[in-house]
Design a protein around this motif. Structure first.
Motif, PDB file in Angstrom:
ATOM      1  N   ARG A 199      -5.259   4.713   0.399  1.00  0.00           N
ATOM      2  CA  ARG A 199      -4.142   3.858   0.027  1.00  0.00           C
ATOM      3  C   ARG A 199      -2.971   4.720  -0.413  1.00  0.00           C
ATOM      4  O   ARG A 199      -3.139   5.645  -1.202  1.00  0.00           O
ATOM      5  N   THR A 229       1.640   2.505  -5.129  1.00  0.00           N
ATOM      6  CA  THR A 229       1.920   1.114  -4.799  1.00  0.00           C
ATOM      7  C   THR A 229       1.478   0.159  -5.896  1.00  0.00           C
ATOM      8  O   THR A 229       1.933  -0.974  -5.956  1.00  0.00           O
ATOM      9  N   THR A 278      -1.285  -1.271  -6.033  1.00  0.00           N
ATOM     10  CA  THR A 278      -2.051  -2.343  -5.419  1.00  0.00           C
ATOM     11  C   THR A 278      -3.519  -1.976  -5.376  1.00  0.00           C
ATOM     12  O   THR A 278      -3.887  -0.971  -4.799  1.00  0.00           O
ATOM     13  N   GLU A 279      -4.356  -2.784  -6.017  1.00  0.00           N
ATOM     14  CA  GLU A 279      -5.797  -2.568  -5.997  1.00  0.00           C
ATOM     15  C   GLU A 279      -6.450  -3.876  -5.560  1.00  0.00           C
ATOM     16  O   GLU A 279      -6.682  -4.769  -6.364  1.00  0.00           O
ATOM     17  N   GLU A 280      -6.745  -4.011  -4.272  1.00  0.00           N
ATOM     18  CA  GLU A 280      -7.356  -5.225  -3.768  1.00  0.00           C
ATOM     19  C   GLU A 280      -8.761  -4.911  -3.280  1.00  0.00           C
ATOM     20  O   GLU A 280      -9.009  -3.862  -2.681  1.00  0.00           O
ATOM     21  N   ARG A 318      -4.959  -5.526   5.828  1.00  0.00           N
ATOM     22  CA  ARG A 318      -4.268  -5.021   7.012  1.00  0.00           C
ATOM     23  C   ARG A 318      -5.302  -4.455   7.972  1.00  0.00           C
ATOM     24  O   ARG A 318      -6.368  -4.000   7.560  1.00  0.00           O
ATOM     25  N   LYS A 324       4.233  -7.175  -0.618  1.00  0.00           N
ATOM     26  CA  LYS A 324       3.356  -6.275  -1.369  1.00  0.00           C
ATOM     27  C   LYS A 324       2.402  -5.545  -0.428  1.00  0.00           C
ATOM     28  O   LYS A 324       2.135  -4.343  -0.583  1.00  0.00           O
ATOM     29  N   ARG A 325       1.899  -6.250   0.568  1.00  0.00           N
ATOM     30  CA  ARG A 325       0.919  -5.655   1.465  1.00  0.00           C
ATOM     31  C   ARG A 325       1.571  -4.737   2.493  1.00  0.00           C
ATOM     32  O   ARG A 325       0.953  -3.769   2.940  1.00  0.00           O
ATOM     33  N   GLU A 382       4.105  -2.877   1.672  1.00  0.00           N
ATOM     34  CA  GLU A 382       4.292  -1.680   0.847  1.00  0.00           C
ATOM     35  C   GLU A 382       2.983  -0.905   0.720  1.00  0.00           C
ATOM     36  O   GLU A 382       2.965   0.336   0.826  1.00  0.00           O
ATOM     37  N   ALA A 383       1.871  -1.629   0.507  1.00  0.00           N
ATOM     38  CA  ALA A 383       0.581  -0.970   0.381  1.00  0.00           C
ATOM     39  C   ALA A 383       0.197  -0.246   1.662  1.00  0.00           C
ATOM     40  O   ALA A 383      -0.538   0.745   1.630  1.00  0.00           O
TER      41      ALA A 383
END
Length: 304
Positions: free
Chosen positions: A8, A12, A14-16, A21, A106-107, A109-110
């Motif tokens: 990743r 970002t 972002t922690e999903e 994607r 957001k995604r 950007e991730a």
């Protein structure tokens, strides 16, 4: 656009725990399917011309329903040559009633995609879950001033005075759709590039008007040699493989939409092309096979 990064991108925030994607290639053209999230929607909206018990039985067989299910929202980021293209833009963040949707920015950007690098946007149509992402202020401010936004001329004309007489939507929805489309047209006026039936966006990337779902609804074709991919937008929904004749409450011309659906599914089955659509479960990458008077959706194997 980084489509083959294993880690990743740093910074970002972002922690999903689930993927959002999925990358593939059509020849030298890079394609990234991005999940904008999911929307809850009533099962009746997917089958407005079907008896309730028949509808209930189908959704039960799919372990969904009986009254509502989660509707996936997918969009594409495409790199062809020196162009980076977004195909649809998701719901956007200006609709707070849908906290699990509007996650596209957001995604992106991730995934390491800078909105400022996007040269073109193709909108399959101007329903709010396809153009709303472009109305988010942070998105608008980061797009380049010379960005080209491609929309069928019939779609632009339709939303100046939309006809909802053949749709079956909850009462607040038509006005929200109309207001969002008009807001988009006002916000991006000079940057909108209209086309009549077909438009080459970049080498190997074409937008083709189908009509049906809306008068200017289009699909996006990606080709490289013998390899093909179709992004079908809202021409097909999960129920459409088993029951292509089932009408959708958001279709502005249900009979034409049925004919468009049949044509696209038959073509996809004949060509063995990769087939993706907005509202098929993420990543919605698969192929289509004919099965008598029905069709089968054959999900692609994930390539890690």
């Amino acid at each position: 656009m980084r489509v083959n990064a294993i880690e990743r991108p740093a910074g970002t925030g972002t922690e999903e725990l689930v993927p959002s994607r999925y990358a593939l290639r059509i020849g030298d053209i890079e394609v990234l399917v991005i999940s904008d999230g999911v929307l809850p929607i009533s099962t009746s909206t997917m089958s407005t011309n079907v008896e309730p018990e028949i509808r209930k039985a189908w959704f039960k067989s799919m372990f969904q329903g009986p009254d509502a299910f989660d509707w996936a929202l997918n969009m594409l980021a495409v790199r062809s040559g020196d162009q980076t293209i977004l195909v649809d833009a998701g719901l956007g963040g200006q609709f707070p009633g849908f906290p699990r949707a509007g996650l596209g920015p957001k995604r992106l950007e991730a995934a390491g995609i800078d909105l400022g690098s996007v040269t073109d946007v193709v909108l399959t149509h101007l329903h709010m879950d396809h153009c709303g992402g472009l109305l988010v202020e942070d998105v608008k401010n980061r797009l380049r001033p010379d960005i080209r936004i491609h929309v069928a001329a019939a779609e632009v004309d339709f939303w100046k005075s939309p006809d909802f007489s053949h749709t079956v939507m909850p009462s607040p929805v038509p006005e929200v759709l109309r207001a969002t489309a008009l807001q988009f047209l006002e916000a991006y006026g000079s940057r909108i590039r209209t086309f009549e039936e077909e438009c080459e966006i970049a080498p190997g990337v074409r937008a083709v008007r189908t009509g049906g779902h809306t008068p200017g609804h289009c699909v996006v074709r990606i080709t490289a040699g013998e390899e093909r991919l179709t992004f079908a937008g809202d021409a097909i929904f999960p129920v459409g493989f088993d029951h292509p004749d089932w009408q959708n409450g958001f279709e502005h011309d249900p009979e034409e939409a049925f004919q468009v659906r049949l044509r696209l599914l038959r073509e996809a089955a004949a060509t063995n092309e990769v087939f993706i659509a907005t509202h098929l479960p993420f990543p919605s990458v698969g192929r289509v096979a004919e099965d008598g008077d029905k069709f089968r959706w054959i999900a692609g194997f994930w390539d890690y």
